[in-house]
Design an enzyme around this catalytic site. Structure first.
Site, PDB file in Angstrom:
ATOM      1  N   HIS A 236      27.137 -12.871  -8.160  1.00 40.02           N
ATOM      2  CA  HIS A 236      25.864 -13.203  -8.807  1.00 40.02           C
ATOM      3  C   HIS A 236      26.069 -14.438  -9.684  1.00 40.02           C
ATOM      4  CE1 HIS A 236      22.182 -12.811 -11.154  1.00 40.02           C
ATOM      5  NE2 HIS A 236      21.783 -11.851 -10.333  1.00 40.02           N
TER       6      HIS A 236
ATOM      7  N   CYS B 276       0.864  -1.176   0.000  1.00 37.68           N
ATOM      8  CA  CYS B 276       0.000   0.000   0.000  1.00 37.68           C
ATOM      9  C   CYS B 276       0.902   1.226   0.000  1.00 37.68           C
ATOM     10  CB  CYS B 276      -0.952  -0.022   1.193  1.00 37.68           C
ATOM     11  SG  CYS B 276      -0.127  -0.060   2.797  1.00 37.68           S
TER      12      CYS B 276
END
Length: 619
Positions: free
Chosen positions: A533, A27
């Site tokens: 990564h 929200c």
């Protein structure tokens, strides 16, 4: 790796990992999770995460309060996981909880996606109305017609917007829901409102207005979801795809006109009348409750239960009396944190209070103020509640109301102008701001001591980065991913692995252990921050073929095992296994040097991260 990415990774770990998440939405200030097992969430670790204000459990949701940066953290979580879009995965997902919690969860999920558009157009409508009131805009001109249309369209056709979000929640067909809602506000249907002798195949119809309505469309979309599941099971495969929406619309729309609409209109009218009675008979009480307790409702997520009441009141009367006192509640907490800003001697607290004050007053976003400052300090929050109650009572006694749905803030005040007693509005707002501000400054609070000095060294030094994975060194520019290749994520190199283990390249703290296992973020004792990564786009594997051996916060020594992976399985799934190893805090380590090449075992020197202080000295 940005701060948002680090926060996202820590949040994922804190809520028990992606596998523990049933659905995720956000929200204005919070990440709202439905977790499979809330006991797996680590509230203490989450609250200690940089970028997280606090956590809360309410309405069947596990809420992580972020503040104004919540969209960025939400996007970072999506980038690191296979979790879906901004809507929830459905009303049937996760534990049911009690009826009240399920209602709050439903209202939150249905209204959240449209809240800011509703607030933004409502604010525009308030400005247009204020311009007419003060004579700056002539209501007879076509300019007014256009401005009024673009600011009023969403609230006018609100059932259509709610049909889409309700369909996502109840797992119904969105465009069938759209068709049902569009029929409710179709111009010729709207024109029948209040007309006598309306029938449908001889059955009398009491036609009510569905413009700006809430209840009918939510109920009918819920029924639609069950009807669709039934029809898709029983209809032959050759015809079910077009017969299902046809039959659903054919039954659903008349059902609304004959039963749901009149009944919901009766209920909505009764609630609006009750609200009007309270604010007419005991306005001070209604105002004090809304002004004093609104922020308490926000803490527990219960304020969502009042949002439909705002809309029902507007639909039935064109006025929202409930919203006036909420302005006092919001501005009172902003004033309390402004008092903290003035009184505190704590530098860290002052740095938090300044933006929290600004966002509270201007945007009506009070979560950073409440969770980060007022509530932990206790007294400022209590002073804000007192100021909100007093200001809310005075505003309600003046009969002040809003003619638009807005997020209460200083910028949204035009929504109240000219609606009720403006003197009482001014007195109420002044009381809501002055009382908590003065109480906070004069009565005070327990001022926390300044934190100890930061752990990052005052002077950065060069750091040798050992190779974390056996393989062949590849220049970063040859990585087939632009974000890595152009060093926009950080400088470094890449390694094409020949084994399935990643080791710590130096003594460090794990600052990000991605739940999918495809990446590790480290902070060395010298302050260098490194991202390892494994593979490209391997986040899409959802953790398959990866096994994490550490978690965020783990202290590791050079050579410690960080994670294992099945390289053959990853490549068989169609992913490039090339592994970038990059420095992510380029402001302190802007370059790399002594870069190795060719085959290299783990533990051997890969490159040297060059510090900014080293560069300055050599120059």
């Amino acid at each position: 790796m940005t701060d948002h990415a680090k926060t996202a990774a820590a949040v994922l770990t804190g809520v028990g990992g992606e596998s523990n998440i049933t659905s995720m939405v956000h929200c204005a200030t919070r990440l709202r999770f439905v977790l499979k097992d809330e006991s797996k969430a680590d509230a203490a670790a989450l609250r200690a995460t940089p970028g997280v204000i606090t956590t809360a459990q309410a309405g069947g949701q596990y809420q992580v309060v972020i503040g104004n940066d919540v969209p960025d953290v939400f996007a970072a979580i999506q980038a690191q996981t296979t979790l879906g879009g901004s809507g929830p995965e459905g009303g049937d997902a996760g534990p049911k909880g009690n009826l009240f919690n399920r209602f709050i969860k439903m209202i939150s999920a249905i209204f959240t996606p449209i809240l800011w558009a509703l607030a933004g157009t409502g604010l525009l409508k308030a400005f247009v109305a204020a311009a007419v009131t003060f004579g700056w805009l002539d209501a007879t001109t076509t300019t007014y017609v256009i401005l009024n249309a673009l600011s009023d369209a969403l609230i006018n056709f609100l059932p259509i917007a709610l049909a889409i979000t309700a369909a996502r929640y109840f797992k119904a067909s969105e465009f069938t829901s759209f068709a049902i809602a569009a029929a409710l506000v179709y111009p010729t249907i709207t024109a029948l409102n209040g007309q006598p002798d309306i029938t449908f195949f001889g059955i009398p119809v009491t036609m009510v207005s569905y413009v700006s309505s809430v209840i009918p469309v939510i109920i009918i979309v819920w029924l639609q979801s069950h009807a669709e599941r039934f029809l898709l099971k029983v209809l032959p495969g050759a015809v079910r795809r077009f017969l299902t929406p046809m039959l659903v619309v054919l039954v659903a729309v008349p059902l609304v006109f004959l039963v749901i609409g009149p009944l919901s209109s009766l209920i909505g009218g009764g609630l609006a009348t009750g609200i009007g009675w309270v604010f007419e008979t005991l306005p001070w009480l209604g105002g004090a409750i809304m002004g004093g307790l609104w922020q308490v409702f926000v803490i527990f997520g219960l304020h969502w239960g009042l949002v439909p009441l705002f809309q029902l009141e507007y639909q039935n009367t064109g006025m929202i009396f409930l919203l006036g006192p909420v302005f006092a509640a919001v501005l009172a907490q902003a004033a309390a944190v402004a008092g903290v800003l003035v009184r505190t001697k704590n530098k860290n607290l002052r740095s938090l209070a300044a933006p929290a004050t600004l966002s509270g007053f201007l945007a009506g976003i009070t979560e950073p103020a409440i969770y980060g400052i007022n509530l932990p300090l206790k007294r400022p929050f209590a002073f804000g509640v007192a100021g909100g109650a007093l200001g809310g009572a005075l505003i309600a006694m003046g009969g002040v109301f809003s003619k638009a749905f807005v997020v209460p803030s200083a910028l949204a005040l035009p929504a109240l102008l000219g609606n009720g007693n403006m003197v009482m509005l001014a007195i109420g707002l002044a009381a809501a701001i002055i009382v908590p501000f003065l109480l906070t400054v004069l009565v005070g609070f327990t001022d926390p001591a300044d934190a100890t000095a930061p752990t990052t060294p005052a002077v950065a030094t060069d750091t040798v980065v050992a190779n974390p994975v056996d393989g062949t060194v590849v220049p970063l520019a040859e990585v087939p991913d632009a974000a890595f290749a152009d060093a926009s994520l950080g400088k470094g190199v890449a390694v094409r692995p020949t084994s399935g283990a990643v080791y710590a390249p130096f003594d460090a703290t794990v600052v990000a252990a991605f739940p999918t296992g495809h990446a590790i973020g480290l902070r060395g004792v010298d302050g260098v921050e490194l991202l390892i990564h494994v593979g490209l786009d391997t986040v899409k594997l959802g953790g398959r073929h990866f096994t994490l051996k550490v978690q965020s916060g783990t202290e590791v020594k050079a050579g410690d095992l960080l994670l294992e992976f099945d390289g053959a399985a990853i490549e068989a799934a169609g992913y490039d296994l090339i592994t970038p190893v990059i420095v992510t805090n380029g402001e302190l380590y802007p370059d790399v040097a002594d870069v190795a090449s060719g085959p290299l075992s783990h533990g051997e020197k890969l490159f040297r991260a060059v510090s900014v202080d080293s560069l300055t000295t050599t120059r």
